[in-house]
Write an enzyme that holds these catalytic residues in place. Structure first.
Site, PDB file in Angstrom:
ATOM      1  N   ASP A  91     -27.974 -58.487  -3.371  1.00 40.67           N
ATOM      2  CA  ASP A  91     -28.204 -60.015  -2.101  1.00 40.67           C
ATOM      3  C   ASP A  91     -28.444 -59.673  -1.009  1.00 40.67           C
ATOM      4  O   ASP A  91     -29.287 -58.275  -0.307  1.00 40.67           O
ATOM      5  CB  ASP A  91     -26.724 -59.280  -2.042  1.00 40.67           C
ATOM      6  CG  ASP A  91     -26.198 -60.696  -0.682  1.00 40.67           C
ATOM      7  OD1 ASP A  91     -26.912 -61.942  -1.073  1.00 40.67           O
ATOM      8  OD2 ASP A  91     -25.294 -60.725   0.155  1.00 40.67           O
ATOM      9  N   ASP A 103     -28.048 -61.326   1.992  1.00 40.48           N
ATOM     10  CA  ASP A 103     -27.036 -61.420   3.883  1.00 40.48           C
ATOM     11  C   ASP A 103     -26.201 -60.216   3.376  1.00 40.48           C
ATOM     12  O   ASP A 103     -25.215 -60.005   2.874  1.00 40.48           O
ATOM     13  CB  ASP A 103     -26.677 -62.539   4.044  1.00 40.48           C
ATOM     14  CG  ASP A 103     -27.352 -63.926   4.413  1.00 40.48           C
ATOM     15  OD1 ASP A 103     -29.365 -63.513   4.495  1.00 40.48           O
ATOM     16  OD2 ASP A 103     -26.692 -64.926   4.727  1.00 40.48           O
ATOM     17  N   SER A 147     -30.719 -64.456  -2.981  1.00 40.32           N
ATOM     18  CA  SER A 147     -29.707 -64.863  -1.691  1.00 40.32           C
ATOM     19  C   SER A 147     -28.751 -66.520  -1.527  1.00 40.32           C
ATOM     20  O   SER A 147     -29.468 -67.147  -2.635  1.00 40.32           O
ATOM     21  CB  SER A 147     -29.924 -65.219  -0.625  1.00 40.32           C
ATOM     22  OG  SER A 147     -29.697 -64.820   0.554  1.00 40.32           O
ATOM     23  N   GLY A 148     -27.426 -66.992  -1.285  1.00 39.60           N
ATOM     24  CA  GLY A 148     -27.278 -68.007  -0.841  1.00 39.60           C
ATOM     25  C   GLY A 148     -27.899 -68.134   0.147  1.00 39.60           C
ATOM     26  O   GLY A 148     -27.563 -68.993   0.711  1.00 39.60           O
ATOM     27  N   LYS A 192     -26.392 -66.491  -9.381  1.00 42.44           N
ATOM     28  CA  LYS A 192     -26.697 -64.983  -8.869  1.00 42.44           C
ATOM     29  C   LYS A 192     -26.745 -64.391 -10.026  1.00 42.44           C
ATOM     30  O   LYS A 192     -27.987 -63.541 -10.758  1.00 42.44           O
ATOM     31  CB  LYS A 192     -25.786 -64.255  -8.212  1.00 42.44           C
ATOM     32  CG  LYS A 192     -26.270 -64.798  -6.477  1.00 42.44           C
ATOM     33  CD  LYS A 192     -25.710 -64.075  -5.326  1.00 42.44           C
ATOM     34  CE  LYS A 192     -25.593 -64.147  -4.099  1.00 42.44           C
ATOM     35  NZ  LYS A 192     -25.477 -63.813  -2.778  1.00 42.44           N
ATOM     36  N   ASP A 194     -22.338 -57.389  -1.140  1.00 40.33           N
ATOM     37  CA  ASP A 194     -20.904 -57.505  -0.440  1.00 40.33           C
ATOM     38  C   ASP A 194     -20.054 -58.695  -0.655  1.00 40.33           C
ATOM     39  O   ASP A 194     -19.154 -58.133  -0.407  1.00 40.33           O
ATOM     40  CB  ASP A 194     -21.794 -57.268   0.777  1.00 40.33           C
ATOM     41  CG  ASP A 194     -21.712 -58.569   1.867  1.00 40.33           C
ATOM     42  OD1 ASP A 194     -21.169 -59.370   2.600  1.00 40.33           O
ATOM     43  OD2 ASP A 194     -23.108 -59.215   1.306  1.00 40.33           O
TER      44      ASP A 194
END
Length: 396
Positions: free
Chosen positions: A183, A185, A271-272, A316, A339
């Site tokens: 991920d 962020d 990543s979102g 993802k 996370d």
């Protein structure tokens, strides 16, 4: 039935110095013994050297004992020689590597980990240190208990003991994990990118509130993403460059990626967040894969919308699967690090899912958890030592 061969266990203890190992085996060579096994460890300048050998040829055991004790005494070493039969007992089925990270690692937590291993029916065959900073990392080689049962038991105990624990099955597949996907962020970087954009748009508080709820799994990610991006409408396209400059890598991120690449791993990010940032990270860090949402820009300004399919929790996991197929790596040989709640499907799909400074929901569901702010500690979960990392950096 073959009668077990008689063997002698020769143990040497004392202050280490150059030439001790050669000296012991030079002494044993005079008795024409065969070497069956050797183990040596040096801790704070003190050596423990063990040699399992066959009985002497052309001499008595008593003569060999006397010679070894004389040689050791001259060097102010302690010697112990134990008669027996056969080699080491085979390790029991059900073998695992248990990596323990402590900051610090206390005697109480070490005792607790050992007790849990024993309580599951496991036996600790070996313990060695992987790193002494920025955290203390040790690895237990365990046999006699199923990996899944051991992982469950230790995950329950880890929070109580104040340590991070990862349990992976032994075998060639551990050395063959050739794809790591992270991920972005709050994992690869310390920031939430949309909050950096929001600070320029003057809506930081509103966006941060929605982000926190989404990461806790309280809101649908896609809905929350559209709501947050809508607040950015009208921002100048030049803000993208400013946000790129503001992004802060997590401590240890460069070391992690550099080391993985040296080992021949492929490394990617999902990543979102936004491709305007992840594409830049891919170029800067030499990543193999990167995928994220794309902010729509028209007439030099953000429109408040995204283009293309949303990279959400399920997305993802799909991207991890796609990266693995493109890299030619089975999912069982992948590592995922994240996370938030939207990382859960990816963490569960990977061969090893690592929750990095994650929310409680994620820590409980992941295979392993790391709760120190150093991303390169993920290397220890793969059995890579700090000394190996530093040696590679020195020669590289």
């Amino acid at each position: 039935m073959t009668t077990p061969t008689r063997t002698l266990l020769v143990k040497i203890f004392g202050r280490d110095r150059p030439g001790l190992t050669a000296g012991l085996f030079d002494t044993l060579a005079a008795y024409r013994v065969e070497v069956i096994d050797i183990e040596q460890i040096v801790t704070r300048g003190r050596i423990t050297l063990c040699a399992l050998v066959t009985p002497p040829v052309g001499a008595t055991e008593g003569e060999l004992r006397a010679t070894i004790h004389s040689w050791a005494g001259a060097l102010r070493l302690e010697a112990e020689i134990i008669s027996g039969t056969g080699d080491n007992e085979p390790r029991a089925p059900g073998r695992s590597h248990v990596t323990v990270l402590g900051h610090p690692l206390t005697a109480d937590s070490t005792a607790g980990i050992a007790s849990v291993i024993t309580g599951t029916g496991g036996n600790i065959d070996r313990i060695f240190r992987l790193a002494k900073y920025p955290v203390t990392a040790v690895e237990f080689e365990v046999s006699g208990t199923a990996t899944d049962a051991l992982r469950t038991a230790l995950a329950t105990a880890a929070a109580r003991l104040g340590v991070d624990v990862a349990v992976v099955a032994s075998g060639l597949q551990r050395r063959a994990q050739r794809l790591v996907v992270m991920d972005v962020d709050s994992t690869l970087i310390q920031d939430e990118v949309i909050e950096l954009f929001a600070a320029h748009a003057g809506c930081a508080a509103e966006v941060e509130e929605v982000t926190a709820a989404a990461m806790r799994g309280e809101l649908d990610f896609e809905q929350s993403l559209h709501a947050r991006v809508a607040l950015l409408a009208g921002l100048e396209e030049s803000v993208v460059d400013k946000v790129r400059e503001e992004v802060r890598l997590t401590p240890g991120a460069r070391t992690l990626i550099r080391t993985l690449k040296r080992l021949g791993y492929q490394v990617g990010v999902v990543s979102g967040g936004f491709t305007q940032i992840t594409d830049d990270l891919k170029d800067r860090l030499g990543l193999d894969f990167a995928a994220a949402n794309t902010l729509e820009i028209a007439d030099g300004k953000l429109t408040g919308r995204i283009t293309g399919p949303v990279v959400d929790r399920a997305g993802k996991a799909r991207l991890l699967t796609g990266f693995a197929a493109e890299a030619g790596v089975p999912l069982a040989q992948t590592v995922a690090v994240g996370d938030g709640a939207n990382d859960l499907d990816m963490l569960n799909a990977a061969g090893l899912g690592v929750a990095f400074n994650a929310k409680p929901l994620v820590r409980e569901a992941a295979h392993a958890a790391v709760n120190v702010p150093f991303l390169d500690t993920v290397l220890y979960l793969l059995g890579i030592t700090r000394d190996e990392v530093e040696a590679a950096d020195t020669t590289g």
